[in-house]
Write a protein that holds these residues in place. Structure first.
Motif, PDB file in Angstrom:
ATOM      1  N   ALA A   1       0.850  -1.185   0.000  1.00  0.00           N
ATOM      2  CA  ALA A   1       0.000   0.000   0.000  1.00  0.00           C
ATOM      3  C   ALA A   1       0.885   1.234   0.000  1.00  0.00           C
ATOM      4  N   ARG A   2       0.435   2.254  -0.734  1.00  0.00           N
ATOM      5  CA  ARG A   2       1.225   3.477  -0.821  1.00  0.00           C
ATOM      6  C   ARG A   2       0.789   4.434   0.274  1.00  0.00           C
TER       7      ARG A   2
ATOM      8  N   LEU B   1       5.779   6.320  -0.153  1.00  0.00           N
ATOM      9  CA  LEU B   1       6.506   5.045  -0.108  1.00  0.00           C
ATOM     10  C   LEU B   1       5.519   3.886   0.003  1.00  0.00           C
ATOM     11  N   TRP B   2       5.926   2.733  -0.514  1.00  0.00           N
ATOM     12  CA  TRP B   2       5.082   1.534  -0.502  1.00  0.00           C
ATOM     13  C   TRP B   2       5.429   0.687   0.714  1.00  0.00           C
TER      14      TRP B   2
ATOM     15  N   TYR C   1       9.540  -1.005  -6.002  1.00  0.00           N
ATOM     16  CA  TYR C   1       8.693  -0.031  -5.315  1.00  0.00           C
ATOM     17  C   TYR C   1       9.453   0.541  -4.130  1.00  0.00           C
ATOM     18  N   PRO C   2       9.659   1.859  -4.096  1.00  0.00           N
ATOM     19  CA  PRO C   2      10.397   2.436  -2.966  1.00  0.00           C
ATOM     20  C   PRO C   2       9.639   2.227  -1.656  1.00  0.00           C
ATOM     21  N   MET C   3      10.351   1.683  -0.683  1.00  0.00           N
ATOM     22  CA  MET C   3       9.737   1.339   0.605  1.00  0.00           C
ATOM     23  C   MET C   3      10.427   2.068   1.748  1.00  0.00           C
ATOM     24  N   PRO C   4       9.744   2.194   2.907  1.00  0.00           N
ATOM     25  CA  PRO C   4      10.422   2.723   4.092  1.00  0.00           C
ATOM     26  C   PRO C   4      11.599   1.807   4.462  1.00  0.00           C
ATOM     27  N   PRO C   5      12.610   2.366   5.115  1.00  0.00           N
ATOM     28  CA  PRO C   5      13.807   1.568   5.417  1.00  0.00           C
ATOM     29  C   PRO C   5      13.522   0.347   6.290  1.00  0.00           C
ATOM     30  N   ALA C   6      12.452   0.385   7.088  1.00  0.00           N
ATOM     31  CA  ALA C   6      12.140  -0.778   7.929  1.00  0.00           C
ATOM     32  C   ALA C   6      11.604  -1.929   7.077  1.00  0.00           C
ATOM     33  N   ASP C   7      10.895  -1.609   6.003  1.00  0.00           N
ATOM     34  CA  ASP C   7      10.229  -2.644   5.209  1.00  0.00           C
ATOM     35  C   ASP C   7      11.176  -3.352   4.246  1.00  0.00           C
ATOM     36  N   GLU C   8      12.136  -2.608   3.699  1.00  0.00           N
ATOM     37  CA  GLU C   8      13.005  -3.164   2.645  1.00  0.00           C
ATOM     38  C   GLU C   8      13.694  -4.465   3.032  1.00  0.00           C
ATOM     39  N   PRO C   9      14.281  -4.561   4.235  1.00  0.00           N
ATOM     40  CA  PRO C   9      14.989  -5.810   4.604  1.00  0.00           C
ATOM     41  C   PRO C   9      14.050  -7.010   4.752  1.00  0.00           C
TER      42      PRO C   9
END
Ligand code: 9L3
Ligand code: MG
Length: 132
Positions: free
Chosen positions: A21-22, A32-33, A115-123
């Protein structure tokens, strides 16, 4: 450092795609997604909080037995430390709809990096790729 407890969920459809979700304009990290979810309210257990958030944001109902913990995100911002378990869920009732005007997308795990994500979500992405 202040702790912020947030719970998020990867909803997985029958084709193995994951819902993102954006974040809407006006919210932190707008544009960010993310994996849907939100903050724990005082006294809530993580599963209850997630069920409430996904009902508010997506209009679906989830049976707690259908939530499985997958992994955990931890990210230190300047003013708070975000702790966020990620659950997965393959079964819910109702149809997913954007109740808060947010854009929604079902994405194959291998394409989540687009999709650009918040830094917490990416990992969290590699954990979903391994699972699916
Ligand atoms: N957050 C990060 N990734 C997520 C979620 C659901 C939330 N998948 C971060 C964004 C905000 C904080 O957690 O900094 C609280 O989220 P919200 O209550 O603004 O959705
Ligand atoms: Mg939220």
């Amino acid at each position: 450092m202040n702790l912020l407890l947030v719970v998020a969920c990867a909803l997985i459809d029958v084709d193995g795609r994951v819902l993102i979700a954006r974040r809407p304009e006006g919210k932190a990290l707008a544009g960010l997604w993310e994996f849907p979810g939100g903050k724990l309210e005082p006294g809530e257990r993580p599963e209850d909080s997630l069920i409430r958030e996904l009902n508010e944001e997506l209009g679906i109902d989830i049976n707690p037995a259908c939530l499985a913990p997958l992994t955990f995100a931890s990210y230190a911002y300047e003013d708070f430390h975000l702790l966020m378990p990620l659950y997965v869920c393959r079964r819910w009732s109702g149809t997913v709809e954007a109740r808060e005007g947010q854009a929604l997308k079902w994405v194959r795990p291998a394409r989540l990096r687009d999709y650009p994500m918040p830094p917490a979500d990416e990992p969290l992405i590699p954990h979903l790729i391994d699972l699916l």
